[in-house]
Motif scaffolding. Structure first.
Motif, PDB file in Angstrom:
ATOM      1  N   ARG A   1      64.185 -12.814 -87.027  1.00 16.17           N
ATOM      2  CA  ARG A   1      62.826 -13.102 -86.571  1.00 16.17           C
ATOM      3  C   ARG A   1      61.881 -11.970 -86.952  1.00 16.17           C
ATOM      4  O   ARG A   1      60.768 -12.214 -87.425  1.00 16.17           O
ATOM      5  CB  ARG A   1      62.832 -13.313 -85.056  1.00 16.17           C
ATOM      6  CG  ARG A   1      61.475 -13.711 -84.470  1.00 16.17           C
ATOM      7  CD  ARG A   1      61.583 -13.955 -82.980  1.00 16.17           C
ATOM      8  NE  ARG A   1      60.297 -14.306 -82.402  1.00 16.17           N
ATOM      9  CZ  ARG A   1      59.800 -15.536 -82.345  1.00 16.17           C
ATOM     10  NH1 ARG A   1      60.515 -16.538 -82.844  1.00 16.17           N
ATOM     11  NH2 ARG A   1      58.632 -15.776 -81.804  1.00 16.17           N
ATOM     12  N   LEU A   2      62.324 -10.733 -86.757  1.00 16.83           N
ATOM     13  CA  LEU A   2      61.485  -9.600 -87.137  1.00 16.83           C
ATOM     14  C   LEU A   2      61.240  -9.566 -88.641  1.00 16.83           C
ATOM     15  O   LEU A   2      60.139  -9.240 -89.094  1.00 16.83           O
ATOM     16  CB  LEU A   2      62.138  -8.299 -86.681  1.00 16.83           C
ATOM     17  CG  LEU A   2      62.149  -8.018 -85.180  1.00 16.83           C
ATOM     18  CD1 LEU A   2      62.882  -6.725 -84.881  1.00 16.83           C
ATOM     19  CD2 LEU A   2      60.740  -7.982 -84.615  1.00 16.83           C
TER      20      LEU A   2
ATOM     21  N   LYS B   1      67.422 -11.890 -83.650  1.00 20.33           N
ATOM     22  CA  LYS B   1      66.274 -10.999 -83.487  1.00 20.33           C
ATOM     23  C   LYS B   1      65.912 -10.332 -84.805  1.00 20.33           C
ATOM     24  O   LYS B   1      64.735 -10.228 -85.159  1.00 20.33           O
ATOM     25  CB  LYS B   1      66.596  -9.954 -82.425  1.00 20.33           C
ATOM     26  CG  LYS B   1      65.459  -8.988 -82.145  1.00 20.33           C
ATOM     27  CD  LYS B   1      65.849  -7.991 -81.071  1.00 20.33           C
ATOM     28  CE  LYS B   1      64.716  -7.010 -80.819  1.00 20.33           C
ATOM     29  NZ  LYS B   1      65.068  -6.018 -79.766  1.00 20.33           N
ATOM     30  N   HIS B   2      66.947  -9.886 -85.544  1.00 24.07           N
ATOM     31  CA  HIS B   2      66.694  -9.254 -86.839  1.00 24.07           C
ATOM     32  C   HIS B   2      66.027 -10.233 -87.806  1.00 24.07           C
ATOM     33  O   HIS B   2      65.076  -9.864 -88.516  1.00 24.07           O
ATOM     34  CB  HIS B   2      68.014  -8.747 -87.421  1.00 24.07           C
ATOM     35  CG  HIS B   2      67.878  -8.144 -88.776  1.00 24.07           C
ATOM     36  ND1 HIS B   2      67.336  -6.885 -88.996  1.00 24.07           N
ATOM     37  CD2 HIS B   2      68.196  -8.631 -90.011  1.00 24.07           C
ATOM     38  CE1 HIS B   2      67.333  -6.631 -90.285  1.00 24.07           C
ATOM     39  NE2 HIS B   2      67.847  -7.657 -90.922  1.00 24.07           N
TER      40      HIS B   2
ATOM     41  N   LEU C   1      72.751 -12.837 -80.933  1.00 29.43           N
ATOM     42  CA  LEU C   1      71.372 -12.628 -80.502  1.00 29.43           C
ATOM     43  C   LEU C   1      70.710 -11.514 -81.310  1.00 29.43           C
ATOM     44  O   LEU C   1      69.536 -11.628 -81.692  1.00 29.43           O
ATOM     45  CB  LEU C   1      71.341 -12.293 -79.011  1.00 29.43           C
ATOM     46  CG  LEU C   1      69.951 -12.157 -78.371  1.00 29.43           C
ATOM     47  CD1 LEU C   1      69.169 -13.461 -78.494  1.00 29.43           C
ATOM     48  CD2 LEU C   1      70.074 -11.759 -76.908  1.00 29.43           C
TER      49      LEU C   1
ATOM     50  N   ARG D   1      56.624  -7.158 -77.718  1.00 28.08           N
ATOM     51  CA  ARG D   1      57.497  -8.303 -78.021  1.00 28.08           C
ATOM     52  C   ARG D   1      58.044  -8.236 -79.441  1.00 28.08           C
ATOM     53  O   ARG D   1      59.149  -8.725 -79.699  1.00 28.08           O
ATOM     54  CB  ARG D   1      56.719  -9.625 -77.852  1.00 28.08           C
ATOM     55  CG  ARG D   1      56.372  -9.984 -76.438  1.00 28.08           C
ATOM     56  CD  ARG D   1      55.929 -11.434 -76.346  1.00 28.08           C
ATOM     57  NE  ARG D   1      54.864 -11.753 -77.283  1.00 28.08           N
ATOM     58  CZ  ARG D   1      53.567 -11.622 -77.013  1.00 28.08           C
ATOM     59  NH1 ARG D   1      53.176 -11.158 -75.835  1.00 28.08           N
ATOM     60  NH2 ARG D   1      52.650 -11.941 -77.913  1.00 28.08           N
TER      61      ARG D   1
END
Length: 201
Positions: free
Chosen positions: A22-23, A19-20, A15, A89
């Motif tokens: 996506r950022l 997340k990394h 996860l 977010r």
């Protein structure tokens, strides 16, 4: 015990990796999206309309986040509230700079399109510098991974070659203490190697 640790840590690590990624994708898309907002403002549109156009024209993940901010406004949130929710977010410096620039321009007035153009150029140069630093430190990161993985791999190889000679390492107190010390030194060394090659812009 190893399986339980892997089952507990595996999803969290995966996860965090997602997340990394996506950022990182949001950071790449943000300069172009900001330029689109600035161009739409110059064409005479309002800021909410410009953000809606950017949400429509920008692919995911940034387009998805901007579209969610638009839906929040349609449900009654103000523009400032939806932008702060976007910042929560997507916790990255680039989005914080965008939200701060929009908030300051709304309070003080001024040419918002010019401010956004300057911000987009700054973010573009920052991304180019980060890419250059990443290329220059790639060898150091690879060396850190190799140096951290080499002792465990060597332990596995030696165990396969001569398990009798390796038995005291697991069956005696001195051997187990040695393993603990080596594991601690590997953890500390890996941490400091990762910090050395982690250059922030």
């Amino acid at each position: 015990a190893v399986i339980a640790l892997a089952a507990g840590a595996g999803p969290r690590l995966w996860l965090a990796r997602l997340k990394h990624r996506r950022l990182a994708a949001v950071r790449r898309q943000l300069p172009d999206a900001i330029r689109l907002v600035a161009g739409t403002l110059r064409a005479g549109a309002s800021l909410p309309r410009a953000l809606a156009e950017a949400a429509r024209a920008t692919p995911s993940p940034l387009g998805q986040e901007l579209a969610l901010a638009q839906r929040e406004q349609a449900l009654g949130r103000t523009l400032g509230e939806s932008l702060r929710a976007l910042q929560a977010r997507v916790p990255c410096e680039e989005v914080q700079l965008l939200v701060a620039a929009l908030a300051i321009a709304q309070r003080t007035g001024g040419e918002l399109a010019a401010v956004l153009d300057t911000l987009a150029e700054t973010l573009r140069r920052k991304a180019m510098l980060e890419d250059k630093i990443g290329a220059l430190t790639a060898q150091g990161r690879l060396q850190a991974r190799v140096m951290t993985a080499l002792p465990p791999l060597l332990l596995v190889v030696l165990q396969g070659i001569d398990p009798v000679a390796m038995a005291p390492l697991y069956q005696t107190a001195y051997g187990r203490a040695t393993l603990v010390v080596v594991a601690a030194m590997l953890a500390v060394g890996g941490f400091w190697l990762s910090r050395i090659v982690a250059i922030r812009v």
